[in-house]
Design a protein around this motif. Structure first.
Motif, PDB file in Angstrom:
ATOM      1  N   ILE A 183       0.834  -1.203   0.000  1.00  0.00           N
ATOM      2  CA  ILE A 183       0.000   0.000   0.000  1.00  0.00           C
ATOM      3  C   ILE A 183       0.871   1.256   0.000  1.00  0.00           C
ATOM      4  O   ILE A 183       0.591   2.222  -0.714  1.00  0.00           O
ATOM      5  CB  ILE A 183      -0.932   0.017   1.234  1.00  0.00           C
ATOM      6  CG1 ILE A 183      -1.829  -1.227   1.261  1.00  0.00           C
ATOM      7  CG2 ILE A 183      -1.767   1.290   1.274  1.00  0.00           C
ATOM      8  CD1 ILE A 183      -2.830  -1.308   0.150  1.00  0.00           C
ATOM      9  N   ASP A 184       1.935   1.234   0.792  1.00  0.00           N
ATOM     10  CA  ASP A 184       2.786   2.413   0.987  1.00  0.00           C
ATOM     11  C   ASP A 184       4.245   2.015   0.775  1.00  0.00           C
ATOM     12  O   ASP A 184       4.826   1.274   1.580  1.00  0.00           O
ATOM     13  CB  ASP A 184       2.578   2.965   2.404  1.00  0.00           C
ATOM     14  CG  ASP A 184       3.270   4.297   2.632  1.00  0.00           C
ATOM     15  OD1 ASP A 184       4.212   4.626   1.885  1.00  0.00           O
ATOM     16  OD2 ASP A 184       2.875   5.012   3.574  1.00  0.00           O
ATOM     17  N   GLY A 185       4.840   2.511  -0.308  1.00  0.00           N
ATOM     18  CA  GLY A 185       6.211   2.157  -0.650  1.00  0.00           C
ATOM     19  C   GLY A 185       7.252   2.691   0.300  1.00  0.00           C
ATOM     20  O   GLY A 185       8.424   2.300   0.226  1.00  0.00           O
ATOM     21  N   ARG A 186       6.866   3.569   1.230  1.00  0.00           N
ATOM     22  CA  ARG A 186       7.827   4.134   2.184  1.00  0.00           C
ATOM     23  C   ARG A 186       8.051   3.239   3.399  1.00  0.00           C
ATOM     24  O   ARG A 186       8.910   3.540   4.237  1.00  0.00           O
ATOM     25  CB  ARG A 186       7.333   5.509   2.652  1.00  0.00           C
ATOM     26  CG  ARG A 186       7.239   6.552   1.547  1.00  0.00           C
ATOM     27  CD  ARG A 186       6.485   7.789   2.009  1.00  0.00           C
ATOM     28  NE  ARG A 186       5.073   7.502   2.251  1.00  0.00           N
ATOM     29  CZ  ARG A 186       4.190   8.402   2.685  1.00  0.00           C
ATOM     30  NH1 ARG A 186       4.585   9.650   2.928  1.00  0.00           N
ATOM     31  NH2 ARG A 186       2.928   8.074   2.873  1.00  0.00           N
ATOM     32  N   ILE A 187       7.335   2.142   3.501  1.00  0.00           N
ATOM     33  CA  ILE A 187       7.428   1.299   4.700  1.00  0.00           C
ATOM     34  C   ILE A 187       8.699   0.458   4.704  1.00  0.00           C
ATOM     35  O   ILE A 187       9.360   0.311   5.732  1.00  0.00           O
ATOM     36  CB  ILE A 187       6.156   0.445   4.836  1.00  0.00           C
ATOM     37  CG1 ILE A 187       5.009   1.358   5.288  1.00  0.00           C
ATOM     38  CG2 ILE A 187       6.359  -0.711   5.810  1.00  0.00           C
ATOM     39  CD1 ILE A 187       3.658   0.715   5.335  1.00  0.00           C
ATOM     40  N   LEU A 188       9.088  -0.107   3.589  1.00  0.00           N
ATOM     41  CA  LEU A 188      10.375  -0.796   3.443  1.00  0.00           C
ATOM     42  C   LEU A 188      10.624  -1.799   4.573  1.00  0.00           C
ATOM     43  O   LEU A 188      11.439  -1.580   5.472  1.00  0.00           O
ATOM     44  CB  LEU A 188      11.521   0.227   3.392  1.00  0.00           C
ATOM     45  CG  LEU A 188      11.405   1.288   2.276  1.00  0.00           C
ATOM     46  CD1 LEU A 188      12.477   2.350   2.443  1.00  0.00           C
ATOM     47  CD2 LEU A 188      11.472   0.634   0.910  1.00  0.00           C
ATOM     48  N   PRO A 189       9.957  -2.944   4.558  1.00  0.00           N
ATOM     49  CA  PRO A 189      10.084  -3.926   5.647  1.00  0.00           C
ATOM     50  C   PRO A 189      11.519  -4.397   5.839  1.00  0.00           C
ATOM     51  O   PRO A 189      12.308  -4.459   4.893  1.00  0.00           O
ATOM     52  CB  PRO A 189       9.187  -5.081   5.186  1.00  0.00           C
ATOM     53  CG  PRO A 189       8.252  -4.476   4.198  1.00  0.00           C
ATOM     54  CD  PRO A 189       9.027  -3.391   3.514  1.00  0.00           C
ATOM     55  N   MET A 190      11.839  -4.770   7.075  1.00  0.00           N
ATOM     56  CA  MET A 190      13.184  -5.242   7.402  1.00  0.00           C
ATOM     57  C   MET A 190      13.318  -6.753   7.250  1.00  0.00           C
ATOM     58  O   MET A 190      14.411  -7.301   7.414  1.00  0.00           O
ATOM     59  CB  MET A 190      13.559  -4.838   8.828  1.00  0.00           C
ATOM     60  CG  MET A 190      12.696  -5.444   9.909  1.00  0.00           C
ATOM     61  SD  MET A 190      13.298  -5.075  11.581  1.00  0.00           S
ATOM     62  CE  MET A 190      14.781  -6.079  11.649  1.00  0.00           C
ATOM     63  N   ILE A 191      12.214  -7.444   6.978  1.00  0.00           N
ATOM     64  CA  ILE A 191      12.219  -8.886   6.730  1.00  0.00           C
ATOM     65  C   ILE A 191      11.384  -9.138   5.476  1.00  0.00           C
ATOM     66  O   ILE A 191      10.621  -8.266   5.057  1.00  0.00           O
ATOM     67  CB  ILE A 191      11.642  -9.678   7.926  1.00  0.00           C
ATOM     68  CG1 ILE A 191      10.216  -9.220   8.249  1.00  0.00           C
ATOM     69  CG2 ILE A 191      12.546  -9.564   9.150  1.00  0.00           C
ATOM     70  CD1 ILE A 191       9.525 -10.022   9.339  1.00  0.00           C
ATOM     71  N   PRO A 192      11.516 -10.309   4.860  1.00  0.00           N
ATOM     72  CA  PRO A 192      10.710 -10.581   3.665  1.00  0.00           C
ATOM     73  C   PRO A 192       9.212 -10.513   3.965  1.00  0.00           C
ATOM     74  O   PRO A 192       8.753 -11.014   4.996  1.00  0.00           O
ATOM     75  CB  PRO A 192      11.131 -12.001   3.271  1.00  0.00           C
ATOM     76  CG  PRO A 192      12.483 -12.183   3.868  1.00  0.00           C
ATOM     77  CD  PRO A 192      12.474 -11.403   5.144  1.00  0.00           C
TER      78      PRO A 192
END
Length: 335
Positions: A183-192
Motif C-alpha cells: 500500500i505504501d512504498g515508504r514502509i520498506l520492511p526489514m524482513i521478507p
C-alpha cells in the motif's frame, strides 16, 4: 514461517545414510542364521483407538491428531452482504469469531502507524528475526521451563500454535488484505514480506492462543508464588510479539487486534477440548478501526474499539487434547 511446520518431521529419522543402510543389510544377513526357522511368535495387540497408544507415536503423528481433532469441528463462511464483507468462523456450530474486512481507506490510515514503528527496528531487530518461527523460548523464559522437564507443555504450545496458524490462514485467504508495503512504498520492511494476506496477524493469533492456554496451565500447576507477575509478563510478551510484526513493517496494528481476537477464542476452545472445565468461549466480532494495538486496550477497552462479545458457549472435551493436557499438568513447577 510459524505454525504450519511446527510438527513436521519431529522424531522421524528419515532415511539412513547409504553406508549405514548397507551395513545394516550385511549385518542382518550375518545374524539371521543364528535363529531357528518357523513362524513368528504372535504378540499382544495394542488397544484399539486408544490414547494410551499416543506415547508410542512420533511427535509429528500426535501433531496430526491434534490438528485433525480441532479442525474436524470447525466451519467457516465468507460473508458479502450490504457492502460488508467478513469471515465468520464457527466451532461445533457455535459462532466463534467474525472478522470484518477493513476498508482501503483504513489501510491507508494504518500505514502511518507502521511507518512510525520503524524507529524501533534497531532495538527489536534480534527479537523480530528470532520470532520468525514461533518464539517458544520467550514463553519458556517467563515460566522457567526446560524442554527436558516440560516435553508435554512444549508439545501443547506447539499444538496450540499450529492450530492457530491454520485458523488464521482460513481468515487471511478469505479477506485477502494487502500487506502494508504493498500500500505504501515508504514502509520498506526489514524482513521478507510473507506470501499471504495481512489480516489477521498469524503471529498475534498464535501468541494470544498460547497465552490463553499457558495462563490456565500455569494457574493449574499451582506452584508459582509469583504467578500474577508471570501472567502479567506473558500478556506483555504476547503484545510484544504482535507489535514486533508492525515494527518489522509487515503488519498493520489492526492485524494484531484481529489476531488477538481470534487467538484468544482458539485458546479457550483448546482448554475446552482439554477438559479444563469452567472456561466459557466468548463469541467475538471485530470491526477494525484506526487504532494502534496494545494489550491494555485489547483486554480493557475492546468494546469501544470495535471488539464486541456476542455470547458464550462451552464445548465437549476431545481425547487427544485431554491426553496432552493431563500430561502437561504433571510438569508442574514447584517454586
Amino acid at each position: 514461517m510459524t505454525g504450519i511446520g511446527g510438527f513436521l518431521g519431529a522424531q522421524d529419522p528419515g532415511g539412513y545414510s547409504a553406508v549405514t543402510t548397507h551395513g545394516l543389510q550385511t549385518t542382518a544377513e550375518g545374524l539371521l542364521h543364528l535363529t531357528p526357522p518357523g513362524a513368528a511368535i504372535s504378540g499382544t495387540p495394542l488397544s484399539f483407538n486408544d490414547t494410551a497408544n499416543n506415547s508410542r507415536w512420533a511427535t509429528w503423528v500426535r501433531g496430526s491428531l491434534y490438528l485433525s481433532e480441532f479442525l474436524s469441528r470447525v466451519s467457516y463462511e465468507p460473508k458479502d452482504t450490504n457492502s460488508v464483507r467478513s469471515i465468520a468462523l464457527s466451532f461445533d456450530n457455535h459462532d466463534l469469531v467474525e472478522l470484518l474486512l477493513p476498508s482501503d481507506a483504513l489501510l491507508a490510515e494504518q500505514c502511518s502507524h507502521v511507518r512510525d514503528y520503524a524507529d524501533l527496528r534497531g532495538d527489536r531487530g534480534a527479537e523480530i528475526v528470532s520470532q520468525l518461527g514461533f518464539p517458544t523460548e520467550y514463553f519458556s523464559m517467563i515460566l522457567g521451563m526446560h524442554v527436558a522437564q516440560h516435553k508435554s507443555t512444549v508439545e501443547l504450545i506447539t499444538a496450540t500454535q499450529v492450530v492457530a496458524a491454520h485458523m488464521a490462514m482460513i481468515a487471511k485467504h478469505a479477506l485477502a488484505v494487502r500487506r502494508p508495503d504493498q500500500i505504501d512504498g515508504r514502509i520498506l520492511p526489514m524482513i521478507p514480506t510473507p506470501g499471504h494476506g495481512s489480516f489477521p496477524s498469524a503471529h498475534a493469533t498464535e501468541a494470544y492462543a498460547v497465552l490463553t492456554v499457558l495462563e490456565a496451565l500455569a494457574t493449574s500447576w499451582g506452584g508459582f508464588e509469583d504467578l500474577d507477575n508471570r501472567i502479567v509478563m506473558m500478556r506483555g510478551l504476547a503484545e510484544r510479539i504482535a507489535v514486533n510484526r508492525t515494527v518489522a513493517g509487515v503488519h498493520y496494528p489492526i492485524d494484531s487486534w484481529a489476531g488477538a481476537t481470534l487467538g484468544t477464542a482458539i485458546g479457550k476452545i483448546i482448554l475446552n477440548l482439554a477438559g479444563h472445565t469452567g472456561v466459557p468461549v466468548e463469541e467475538l466480532r471485530y470491526e477494525p478501526q484506526n487504532q494502534d494495538f496494545s494489550d491494555f486496550d485489547f483486554s480493557q477497552n475492546g468494546g469501544t474499539m470495535g471488539l464486541h462479545s456476542c455470547g458464550q458457549f462451552q464445548t465437549s472435551a476431545a481425547p487427544h487434547f485431554s491426553w496432552l493436557w493431563d500430561n502437561a499438568l504433571t510438569e508442574t513447577q514447584k517454586v
